[in-house]
Design an enzyme around this catalytic site. Structure first.
Site, PDB file in Angstrom:
ATOM      1  N   TYR A  56      82.559  33.394 118.322  1.00  0.00           N
ATOM      2  CA  TYR A  56      83.054  34.037 119.542  1.00  0.00           C
ATOM      3  C   TYR A  56      84.538  34.336 119.381  1.00  0.00           C
ATOM      4  O   TYR A  56      85.292  33.485 118.896  1.00  0.00           O
ATOM      5  CB  TYR A  56      82.845  33.125 120.766  1.00  0.00           C
TER       6      TYR A  56
ATOM      7  N   GLU B 279      86.460  36.539 121.920  1.00  0.00           N
ATOM      8  CA  GLU B 279      86.887  37.446 123.000  1.00  0.00           C
ATOM      9  C   GLU B 279      88.399  37.611 122.977  1.00  0.00           C
ATOM     10  O   GLU B 279      89.142  36.634 122.785  1.00  0.00           O
ATOM     11  CB  GLU B 279      86.427  36.900 124.358  1.00  0.00           C
TER      12      GLU B 279
ATOM     13  N   ASP C  41      83.682  63.376 120.368  1.00  0.00           N
ATOM     14  CA  ASP C  41      82.689  62.373 119.964  1.00  0.00           C
ATOM     15  C   ASP C  41      82.157  62.840 118.614  1.00  0.00           C
ATOM     16  O   ASP C  41      81.298  63.717 118.541  1.00  0.00           O
ATOM     17  CB  ASP C  41      81.585  62.315 121.024  1.00  0.00           C
TER      18      ASP C  41
ATOM     19  N   THR D 182      80.269  56.487 116.317  1.00  0.00           N
ATOM     20  CA  THR D 182      79.494  55.355 115.837  1.00  0.00           C
ATOM     21  C   THR D 182      79.867  55.161 114.366  1.00  0.00           C
ATOM     22  O   THR D 182      80.444  56.048 113.734  1.00  0.00           O
ATOM     23  CB  THR D 182      77.972  55.627 115.941  1.00  0.00           C
TER      24      THR D 182
ATOM     25  N   LYS E 147      76.252  56.362 111.251  1.00  0.00           N
ATOM     26  CA  LYS E 147      75.624  57.652 110.900  1.00  0.00           C
ATOM     27  C   LYS E 147      76.220  58.087 109.554  1.00  0.00           C
ATOM     28  O   LYS E 147      76.084  57.354 108.593  1.00  0.00           O
ATOM     29  CB  LYS E 147      75.833  58.654 112.034  1.00  0.00           C
TER      30      LYS E 147
ATOM     31  N   ARG F  87      75.675  49.243 112.433  1.00  0.00           N
ATOM     32  CA  ARG F  87      75.581  49.672 113.829  1.00  0.00           C
ATOM     33  C   ARG F  87      76.888  49.386 114.559  1.00  0.00           C
ATOM     34  O   ARG F  87      77.522  48.349 114.316  1.00  0.00           O
ATOM     35  CB  ARG F  87      74.483  48.874 114.552  1.00  0.00           C
TER      36      ARG F  87
HETATM   37  N1  DSN Z   1      70.466  58.747 118.859  1.00  0.00           N
HETATM   38  C1  DSN Z   1      71.528  59.481 118.205  1.00  0.00           C
HETATM   39  C2  DSN Z   1      71.001  60.631 117.410  1.00  0.00           C
HETATM   40  O1  DSN Z   1      69.913  60.524 116.875  1.00  0.00           O
HETATM   41  O2  DSN Z   1      71.693  61.633 117.292  1.00  0.00           O
HETATM   42  C3  DSN Z   1      72.587  59.886 119.146  1.00  0.00           C
HETATM   43  O3  DSN Z   1      73.069  58.758 119.761  1.00  0.00           O
END
Ligand code: DSN
Length: 420
Positions: free
Chosen positions: A56, A58, A202, A228, A231, A237
């Site tokens: 933890y 925080e 984004d 994110t 990707k 994640r």
């Molecule tokens: N779920 C993602 C995607 O597949 O583009 C977007 O958050």
């Protein structure tokens, strides 16, 4: 200590182990064209699966609400410093658990309930959190939309400017989940300035391309950048928020204690590893190959008679409009899945079908590129998609493609099988 404390997962819980092994085989044996997925390295997975999950922490580095944070402080510092260097950002918060939470952190920091967010319509490639009505972003705030041009399938910046003038947004979002073309961040800055709005980019889908210089960066133009990390960035994640120095404190307070409690230190460590990997020349080359493969796949698809929204791609993904094939996205996704090719159904702009049916599929090249495939494999993949979608009911075609996919994938393994 209980008896099975040191036992392996395969011994303690064979049922869950079977799931892990099943998906490992699926990942190794099939072609993954889901544009938002990637394969993180072994080092990233090791950090993500480490004992740092126990801690933890925080608060922020050296300002925590728990003792014993001397090691995790170091890994959060590493993640922050590396992300700043990778993207050239003034300030980075590496704690958001997800892209939605990163976006929420920006909205909660800068907007009041009822303020207007202007984002791309979900069915044109935007995201739920860009002001869509069933998401918190469209419930707490007033969500207004812009669209791509019906003629070109691309952004028409003068049209976006006109919508901005009409709707008076306090924040404009650019950056998408299903837009195959380059985004002109400078044009968005001008639109935002004209109406006195904040600009948030984004870049979840294109962050790897941006980090590698394969897509222009929004850093010079956007007040806030969210992404994110799992990707095209090829990390674990989670997500990060980048911002200009003047907003640093507001963003940090918004992430914690505003919307999150304890940060996931194992994933912050894994993010640090991914950012380090992203500074290597071979990683940059891999991002270049993702785009090269996408363009090759797109031109082969066009050659085979498919319609692609906007006529092609500049990035890691394309959107096939299947109306000319008399197919829905649902049918195509299922038929290709039976043939070992995983992708997702996707709305196309001005889609006549419902969002759960759709008229299109989204096709992305990050995963096939990470495993080492190149131009000739893209030609093969386009041919298989064509074969299956020309006869989606024909079991013998799907079986033949499934076998061929498996042979090709055997030459490009993703992860070792370990004990599975
Ligand atoms: N779920 C993602 C995607 O597949 O583009 C977007 O958050």
């Amino acid at each position: 200590m209980w008896d099975s404390f040191h036992e392996k997962l395969s011994v303690v819980d064979p049922e869950v182990w079977e799931v892990v092994c099943g998906d490992l085989a699926r990942q190794n044996d099939g072609i993954n064209l889901i544009a938002s997925e990637s394969y993180p390295s072994r080092a990233v997975l090791q950090a993500a699966g480490s004992i740092l999950t126990n801690k933890y922490a925080e608060g922020y580095s050296r300002k925590r609400y728990y003792g014993g944070c001397e090691f995790v402080d170091r890994c959060e510092d590493l993640a922050v410093e590396r992300a700043k260097k990778l993207f050239g950002a003034d300030h980075v918060n590496v704690q958001p658990h997800s892209g939605s939470q990163a976006n929420m952190a920006v909205y909660m920091a800068m907007l009041d309930p009822g303020d207007t967010i202007l984002g791309m319509d979900l069915s044109h490639g935007g995201h739920l959190t860009h002001g869509f009505k069933v998401s918190f972003s469209g419930k707490i705030y007033r969500g207004e939309k812009y669209f791509v041009s019906r003629e070109t399938g691309q952004l028409d910046y003068s049209e976006v400017a006109a919508v901005a003038k009409e709707t008076h947004p306090k924040l404009i979002v650019c950056g998408y989940s299903a837009y195959p073309r380059t985004i002109d961040f400078k044009a968005f800055r001008e639109i935002a300035d004209d109406v006195g709005a904040y600009l948030m980019a984004d870049i979840a889908h294109i962050a790897g391309l941006v980090a590698a210089g394969v897509h222009p960066s929004p850093v010079e133009y956007a007040d806030f950048i969210t992404t994110t990390t799992h990707k095209t960035l090829c990390g674990p994640r989670g997500a990060i928020v980048m911002c200009r120095g003047e907003y640093a404190q507001a963003i940090d307070k918004s992430v914690f204690p505003g919307i999150q409690g304890g940060p996931f230190m194992h994933l912050i460590a894994a993010r640090a590893v991914a950012f380090r990997e992203a500074m290597k020349p071979e990683w940059k080359r891999m991002q270049e190959n993702i785009v090269a493969n996408s363009k090759t796949l797109a031109s082969k698809m066009l050659e085979l008679g498919f319609d692609l929204v906007s006529g092609g791609t500049d990035n890691h993904l394309m959107l096939a409009d299947l109306r000319s094939k008399n197919l829905t996205g649902t049918v195509a996704e299922a038929a290709l899945g039976e043939a070992g090719i995983t992708l997702n159904k996707n709305t196309i702009p001005y889609d006549p079908e419902k969002p759960f049916v759709t008229s299109g599929v989204r096709i992305g090249t990050p995963c096939v590129t990470i495993r080492g495939m190149g131009g000739s494999e893209m030609d093969l993949i386009a041919g298989w998609i064509n074969d299956v979608l020309n006869s989606p009911e024909d079991a013998s075609v799907k079986k033949r493609v499934l076998d061929e996919v498996k042979v090709l994938c055997g030459k490009y393994p993703v992860y070792p099988k370990d004990e599975c």
